[in-house]
Design an enzyme around this catalytic site. Structure first.
Site, PDB file in Angstrom:
ATOM      1  N   ARG A  76      -0.010  -3.365  12.008  1.00  0.00           N
ATOM      2  CA  ARG A  76      -0.553  -4.285  11.018  1.00  0.00           C
ATOM      3  C   ARG A  76      -1.008  -3.557   9.745  1.00  0.00           C
ATOM      4  NH1 ARG A  76      -1.134  -9.267  13.111  1.00  0.00           N
ATOM      5  NH2 ARG A  76      -2.505  -9.902  11.381  1.00  0.00           N
ATOM      6  N   ASP A 125      11.694 -11.476  -3.797  1.00  0.00           N
ATOM      7  CA  ASP A 125      10.969 -10.288  -4.249  1.00  0.00           C
ATOM      8  C   ASP A 125       9.668 -10.217  -3.459  1.00  0.00           C
ATOM      9  OD1 ASP A 125       9.905  -8.175  -5.586  1.00  0.00           O
ATOM     10  OD2 ASP A 125       9.734  -9.161  -7.532  1.00  0.00           O
ATOM     11  N   CYS A 135       7.589  -1.475  -1.754  1.00  0.00           N
ATOM     12  CA  CYS A 135       8.697  -2.432  -1.869  1.00  0.00           C
ATOM     13  C   CYS A 135       9.839  -2.167  -0.898  1.00  0.00           C
ATOM     14  CB  CYS A 135       9.208  -2.498  -3.301  1.00  0.00           C
ATOM     15  SG  CYS A 135       9.985  -0.969  -3.912  1.00  0.00           S
ATOM     16  N   GLU A 175       0.836  -1.209   0.000  1.00  0.00           N
ATOM     17  CA  GLU A 175       0.000   0.000   0.000  1.00  0.00           C
ATOM     18  C   GLU A 175       0.870   1.258   0.000  1.00  0.00           C
ATOM     19  OE1 GLU A 175      -0.716   1.915   3.362  1.00  0.00           O
ATOM     20  OE2 GLU A 175      -0.993   0.219   4.747  1.00  0.00           O
ATOM     21  N   HIS A 204      12.713  -0.345  -7.650  1.00  0.00           N
ATOM     22  CA  HIS A 204      12.095  -1.512  -7.033  1.00  0.00           C
ATOM     23  C   HIS A 204      13.136  -2.272  -6.224  1.00  0.00           C
ATOM     24  CE1 HIS A 204       9.516  -4.786  -6.153  1.00  0.00           C
ATOM     25  NE2 HIS A 204      10.178  -5.653  -6.887  1.00  0.00           N
TER      26      HIS A 204
END
Length: 280
Positions: free
Chosen positions: A77, A136, A82, A52, A119
């Site tokens: 939580r 990943d 990434c 998110e 990334h």
């Protein structure tokens, strides 16, 4: 003196992290650094912690220090993108005795012109085993388990299919491409090299992703939940669910539906104030 690759694993609340991802055992010795452990950890992490960008949309910064990541992704939580996922996962792997080196990838998704390296990926080694594995955990749609870094490797993970290819790029460097199969065929998801990246490199990349008007994450809410049997994506007001066979359903939401869908489907619970801000 801090090591060049120091993920601060000794500061990780391992018990809380393992509970967050649904694995039993609260001591490092209960999760020996084996390939089976690595597979179990990645599968648990990617299916437990969503992707998110909501802090960006809510006007807040994305700190990448381990205490902040533990507070957000473990204690509260929430999910993350990434860089947050990779750093938290790297700390857990380091704590358990794996070798972990950061990498940077360029998300391509079929693009023909170069995109920035934004990334975060991990190059992982397992004590006593030759070779290396690509972890990943922060793309939002798997892989469910690590991929051994072998040219031509194909993996079918619960129906989700991936392929790794290596070619020689500029200056005779080795360029890896991770492909994922979708209904139109194999699509190149991202490219990467095995040039080591450090925490400071991740801080720089994260700053671009979180602040640049050219970043896709500064314009609208974006969340993903990957359960292994379903892949949910919320892109603005569009909620898409994809199954391993490529079939998908699409639903357009109203702004006041977004907080409940984030809670019920994506397992992202926001404060009342943040829920109100997303509705507006």
């Amino acid at each position: 003196m801090e090591r060049s690759h120091d993920w601060h694993g000794d500061a990780l609340d391992l018990s809380a992290y393992l509970e967050r991802i649904g694995l039993s055992g609260d001591r490092a010795g209960e999760h020996a650094p084996t390939l089976d452990t690595l597979r179990a950890l990645q599968r648990a992490h990617v299916t437990a912690i969503p992707f998110e960008n909501l802090e960006i949309i809510l006007g807040r910064s994305i700190p990448l220090d381990l205490p902040s990541l533990q507070d957000k992704l473990v204690r509260r939580r929430r999910g993350g993108y990434c860089y947050e996922h990779a750093i938290l996962f790297a700390a857990a792997l380091e704590r358990l005795g794996f070798g972990v080196v950061g990498l940077h990838g360029r998300v391509t998704l079929g693009a023909t012109s170069p995109r920035p390296a934004t990334h975060a990926l991990l190059h992982v080694t397992v004590p006593g085993l030759d070779g290396a594995w690509l972890c990943d955990v922060g793309f939002g749609s798997g892989p469910l388990e690590p991929l051994e870094l072998k040219d031509g490797l194909e993996a079918d993970q619960d129906g989700w299919r991936f392929r790794l290819e290596r070619r020689t790029a500029e200056l005779d460097t080795g360029l890896w491409t991770l492909h994922q199969l979708d209904p139109e065929g194999w699509i190149d998801r991202h490219t990467f090299t095995v040039h080591p990246q450090y925490l400071i490199d991740y801080v720089v990349g994260s700053h671009f992703v979180a602040t640049s008007p050219r970043s896709p994450f500064t314009t609208r809410p974006f969340a993903q939940r990957f359960t292994g049997s379903e892949h949910h994506v919320l892109d603005g007001l569009t909620w898409t669910t994809t199954l391993p066979d490529g079939s998908r359903s699409v639903q357009e939401l109203k702004p006041d539906q977004v907080p409940d869908v984030l809670d019920d489907v994506f397992d992202i619970s926001l404060s009342p104030d943040d829920r109100d801000r997303l509705r507006s």
